[in-house]
Motif scaffolding. Sequence first.
Motif, PDB file in Angstrom:
ATOM      1  N   THR A  19       0.839  -1.188   0.000  1.00 48.59           N
ATOM      2  CA  THR A  19       0.000   0.000   0.000  1.00 48.59           C
ATOM      3  C   THR A  19       0.879   1.244   0.000  1.00 48.59           C
ATOM      4  O   THR A  19       1.663   1.455   0.930  1.00 48.59           O
ATOM      5  N   PRO A  20       0.790   2.104  -1.012  1.00 46.32           N
ATOM      6  CA  PRO A  20       1.646   3.296  -1.031  1.00 46.32           C
ATOM      7  C   PRO A  20       1.157   4.315  -0.013  1.00 46.32           C
ATOM      8  O   PRO A  20      -0.027   4.367   0.336  1.00 46.32           O
ATOM      9  N   PRO A  21       2.044   5.131   0.525  1.00 46.86           N
ATOM     10  CA  PRO A  21       1.619   6.167   1.474  1.00 46.86           C
ATOM     11  C   PRO A  21       0.753   7.214   0.779  1.00 46.86           C
ATOM     12  O   PRO A  21       0.873   7.434  -0.427  1.00 46.86           O
ATOM     13  N   LEU A 170      -2.656   5.995   9.143  1.00 46.44           N
ATOM     14  CA  LEU A 170      -1.828   4.841   8.802  1.00 46.44           C
ATOM     15  C   LEU A 170      -2.637   3.589   8.494  1.00 46.44           C
ATOM     16  O   LEU A 170      -2.053   2.529   8.261  1.00 46.44           O
ATOM     17  N   ALA A 171      -3.957   3.670   8.517  1.00 43.16           N
ATOM     18  CA  ALA A 171      -4.784   2.500   8.219  1.00 43.16           C
ATOM     19  C   ALA A 171      -4.536   2.041   6.781  1.00 43.16           C
ATOM     20  O   ALA A 171      -4.349   2.854   5.868  1.00 43.16           O
ATOM     21  N   THR A 172      -4.562   0.721   6.578  1.00 40.81           N
ATOM     22  CA  THR A 172      -4.252   0.149   5.268  1.00 40.81           C
ATOM     23  C   THR A 172      -5.489  -0.224   4.463  1.00 40.81           C
ATOM     24  O   THR A 172      -5.358  -0.582   3.297  1.00 40.81           O
ATOM     25  N   THR A 173      -6.666  -0.166   5.063  1.00 38.02           N
ATOM     26  CA  THR A 173      -7.903  -0.487   4.353  1.00 38.02           C
ATOM     27  C   THR A 173      -8.909   0.650   4.545  1.00 38.02           C
ATOM     28  O   THR A 173      -8.900   1.311   5.591  1.00 38.02           O
ATOM     29  N   PRO A 174      -9.785   0.887   3.567  1.00 34.97           N
ATOM     30  CA  PRO A 174     -10.792   1.949   3.736  1.00 34.97           C
ATOM     31  C   PRO A 174     -11.715   1.720   4.921  1.00 34.97           C
ATOM     32  O   PRO A 174     -12.119   2.676   5.601  1.00 34.97           O
ATOM     33  N   ARG A 175     -12.060   0.472   5.186  1.00 37.86           N
ATOM     34  CA  ARG A 175     -12.950   0.183   6.309  1.00 37.86           C
ATOM     35  C   ARG A 175     -12.300   0.554   7.631  1.00 37.86           C
ATOM     36  O   ARG A 175     -12.930   1.194   8.494  1.00 37.86           O
ATOM     37  N   ARG A 179     -13.436   3.602  10.421  1.00 37.83           N
ATOM     38  CA  ARG A 179     -13.688   3.331  11.839  1.00 37.83           C
ATOM     39  C   ARG A 179     -12.741   4.109  12.731  1.00 37.83           C
ATOM     40  O   ARG A 179     -13.155   4.700  13.741  1.00 37.83           O
ATOM     41  N   LEU A 180     -11.476   4.124  12.379  1.00 39.38           N
ATOM     42  CA  LEU A 180     -10.508   4.845  13.202  1.00 39.38           C
ATOM     43  C   LEU A 180     -10.703   6.350  13.123  1.00 39.38           C
ATOM     44  O   LEU A 180     -10.398   7.063  14.089  1.00 39.38           O
ATOM     45  N   SER A 181     -11.209   6.843  12.015  1.00 36.34           N
ATOM     46  CA  SER A 181     -11.517   8.275  11.920  1.00 36.34           C
ATOM     47  C   SER A 181     -12.636   8.657  12.883  1.00 36.34           C
ATOM     48  O   SER A 181     -12.589   9.718  13.529  1.00 36.34           O
ATOM     49  N   VAL A 182     -13.647   7.786  13.007  1.00 33.60           N
ATOM     50  CA  VAL A 182     -14.735   8.052  13.960  1.00 33.60           C
ATOM     51  C   VAL A 182     -14.203   8.031  15.390  1.00 33.60           C
ATOM     52  O   VAL A 182     -14.533   8.899  16.215  1.00 33.60           O
ATOM     53  N   VAL A 183     -13.346   7.052  15.712  1.00 32.75           N
ATOM     54  CA  VAL A 183     -12.781   6.971  17.060  1.00 32.75           C
ATOM     55  C   VAL A 183     -11.939   8.212  17.360  1.00 32.75           C
ATOM     56  O   VAL A 183     -12.035   8.807  18.457  1.00 32.75           O
ATOM     57  N   ALA A 184     -11.115   8.634  16.412  1.00 36.77           N
ATOM     58  CA  ALA A 184     -10.271   9.805  16.623  1.00 36.77           C
ATOM     59  C   ALA A 184     -11.117  11.070  16.790  1.00 36.77           C
ATOM     60  O   ALA A 184     -10.799  11.930  17.633  1.00 36.77           O
TER      61      ALA A 184
END
Length: 335
Positions: A19-21, A170-175, A179-184
């Motif tokens: 996965t590219p940055p 840094l998440a590698t999948t859209p899902r 989810r991590l965006s909501v937590v943040a």
Amino acid sequence: MRTDRIFARLEQEPARPLTPPPGMSGTRKALFFATLGLYAAIVAAVLTTSQLVRLDWRVMLFRPYKQWPELHAFLDYFVVLGQRGPTAVLVAAWLGWRSWRQRTLRPLLTLGTSLLLLNLTVGAAKLGTGREGPHYANRVGANEMFLTGDIFPSGHTANAVVTWGILAYLATTPRARRRLSVVAAVFALGVGATTVYIGTHWVSDVLLGWTSGLLILLALPWFEPLVARVEARLLGYWYRFRAGSAPLSVRLRPTGAGAEAAGLPGSPRPVTSREPAVASRPAERPGRPADPRHHGPHTGRHPVRPDRAPVAPGGARRSYGERTVSRTAPIGPRK
């Protein structure tokens, strides 16, 4: 419970992820400069003692911690999610495991870069403005700027945005990213509102803290080439260190055809299809008379001991008649 999936997650991946940055796209640039404009507008509104400063005083005189005292005990612990020390250790432990599993240093280096940018930008703004907090205010209605304080922008809020937002970055999948965006977002909004509730920050401090953290997350793709160069340099040092710490015999031992030609121990010896599998025996002592019980033309090299059965390669003793001959060995006397 599928324990096999749990243990599979604890093992290293066979190769680094492809996965590219994320790059600095046009949308990301537009968001960055829009957020930068909002940052400047908040600072200007506080410097000019505008309606934003009046809102600061209204909320401070309202004293939310006295209006809802039952929340105070819980929010005293919840605000720790914005402190730099505990959150940095927790997130660094998670990203350290990610780095080991994915065989890359990028997660840890990206976290270090974001925290360095946070300390430089937010720390410089705090020292430059010198704003006093609500508990140390001197005059009602004043912006309390350029005094002895260091609360503008809110460090707890900016740290919550960056520390928890880096997981979504840094998440590698859209899902996982959603989810991590909501937590943040929940942690960042909650920590900022908690500092206003407790009375340690003005509303404008929290607004500028959210903006400061978002600017750092939006600017991270500009630092990805630097992170890649630092990672390559550190991995190069690590490989050279491992090679230098190996024993001298291992470092000087040739491999491949060179090891076979040199006849070093441990090097593979090619076996031809016509070479018989003959167990090695000790050479006959010089001066001993030849035994008439020897057979074949090589009477001086392979004595047969009738009082002791030969030992098979696997360690079991078998009679001489039961010994098998390699199918590739020639039939008849050896030449």
